[in-house]
Design an enzyme around this catalytic site. Structure first.
Site, short mmCIF file in Angstrom:
data_model
loop_
_atom_site.label_atom_id
_atom_site.label_comp_id
_atom_site.label_asym_id
_atom_site.label_seq_id
_atom_site.Cartn_x
_atom_site.Cartn_y
_atom_site.Cartn_z
CB CYS A 76 -0.93 0.02 1.22
SG CYS A 76 -2.03 1.45 1.25
CG ASN A 78 -1.53 6.93 -1.17
OD1 ASN A 78 -0.68 7.75 -1.54
ND2 ASN A 78 -2.56 6.61 -1.92
CG HIS A 166 -1.80 -1.76 -9.63
ND1 HIS A 166 -2.70 -0.87 -9.10
CD2 HIS A 166 -0.96 -2.11 -8.61
CE1 HIS A 166 -2.41 -0.65 -7.82
NE2 HIS A 166 -1.36 -1.39 -7.50
CD GLU A 215 -6.86 1.51 -3.18
OE1 GLU A 215 -6.68 0.61 -2.35
OE2 GLU A 215 -6.46 2.68 -3.02
NE ARG A 216 -5.75 -7.08 -4.26
CZ ARG A 216 -4.63 -7.81 -4.17
NH1 ARG A 216 -4.56 -9.01 -4.72
NH2 ARG A 216 -3.58 -7.33 -3.53
CB CYS A 224 -4.54 3.88 -5.73
SG CYS A 224 -3.90 2.20 -5.62
CB THR A 226 0.54 0.23 -5.38
OG1 THR A 226 -0.84 0.11 -5.03
CG2 THR A 226 1.43 -0.05 -4.17
N GLY A 227 -1.08 2.26 -7.37
CA GLY A 227 -1.73 2.48 -8.66
C GLY A 227 -1.04 3.56 -9.46
#
Ligand SMILES: N[C@H](CCC[C@H](N)C(=O)O)C(=O)O
Length: 297
Positions: A76, A78, A166, A215-216, A224, A226-227
């Site tokens: 994660c 953030n 992603h 998000e999953r 997000c 990692t997004g």
């Protein structure tokens, strides 16, 4: 014996977290308890629960990540910035190391207020690292089409793993799609055996893009991390941008640098501490410091 324990509420560009410190003896909550507290209708309301634990690998801390649906995941971005901020304050050092299930990450001060940079490591790009349910030689664009929907067909996403899966779809307008409706279909598409985080990306220049993320295990979020990393890597891989990209999300802008020297992805952005409080596990009620008592059913 008290069943009460302390929590902090933090966010990175509006992607918000319930932060518990197990080093102080906070119990491991069950998935149903996490989901109840995560509810914005009846709980405290958050995207992920983050638990700080002692690090078996000798890092400054281990960071455990649970999505709002109660499912534990490995990365994660953030939250890594938020925990980095906490540990920088705790240790007085300008750089700290955070152990996660996706590996050891370094977070460091930028010298600009609450802004933190996290080295998210090297993106995983092979089909079985995403993972996908079947081989694809070129993960810059895989055959996946969904539709017809009430907007141009979404197709040929890029896929990237930043410690989590992603899929990034390239669009001309991130608001032209009902992501709240199509997000779950794509999150649970059989091509993604571990499900996936789903992004709509509109490239706006050679060093900027706009992103909207389903998000999953959560749903639509204001940001997000990692997004943003995954979208910047995918945009650079497909020559839509360079390796440094400003990613504009509903909650703000993340600066991503997919460093050419070692392929590490650096993510820089603000963090915010919202409030602190106490949760009573016996009743799943909580009290915000200096405010009125809330209650999770
Ligand atoms: N929903 C993600 C985890 C949180 C990612 C996001 N909040 C971030 O900042 O990277 C997953 O299931 O992989």
């Amino acid at each position: 014996m008290t069943t009460a324990f302390r929590f902090r509420k933090m966010n990175g560009l509006g992607n918000d977290f319930l932060v518990l410190d197990a080093r102080a003896g906070v119990p491991r909550l069950r998935p149903d308890e996490i989901a109840a507290l995560a509810s914005r209708a009846t709980g405290i309301g958050f995207d992920q629960m983050i638990t700080i634990e002692a690090s078996p690998a000798g890092a400054d801390a281990f960071m455990r990540i649970d999505n709002a649906d109660g499912g534990e995941v490995d990365a994660c971005g953030n939250a890594t910035r938020c925990i980095g901020r906490l540990l920088i304050g705790e240790t007085g050092r300008e750089a700290v190391t955070i152990e996660t299930r996706a590996g050891l990450l370094r977070a460091y001060e930028t010298g600009e207020g609450e802004r933190v940079t996290v080295d998210m490591g090297v993106p995983r790009l092979a089909w079985d690292e995403i993972p996908l349910a079947e081989p694809f030689a070129d993960t810059r664009a895989i055959e996946l089409q969904i539709g017809p929907i009430d907007a141009p067909i979404l197709h040929s996403p890029a896929v990237v793993n930043m410690g989590n899966p992603h899929a990034i779809f390239w669009v001309d307008d991130v608001e032209a799609y009902d992501l709240a409706r199509i997000g779950p279909m794509l999150e649970h598409h059989p091509i993604f055996p571990e499900r996936a985080n789903i992004s709509l990306a509109h490239v706006t220049s050679a060093d900027s893009l706009t992103l909207k993320v389903w998000e999953r295990g959560v749903g639509l979020t204001r940001a997000c991390g990692t997004g943003a990393c995954a979208a910047a890597v995918a945009a650079a891989r497909t020559r839509r941008t360079g390796r440094r990209v400003a990613v504009t999300l509903p909650g703000g802008v993340l600066a991503i640098d997919w460093r050419a020297s070692d392929d590490h992805v650096l993510m820089t952005g603000d963090v915010e501490t919202e409030f602190a409080g106490t949760i009573d596990r016996a009743t799943l009620t909580w009290t915000r410091d200096g405010a009125v008592r809330g209650a999770a059913e």
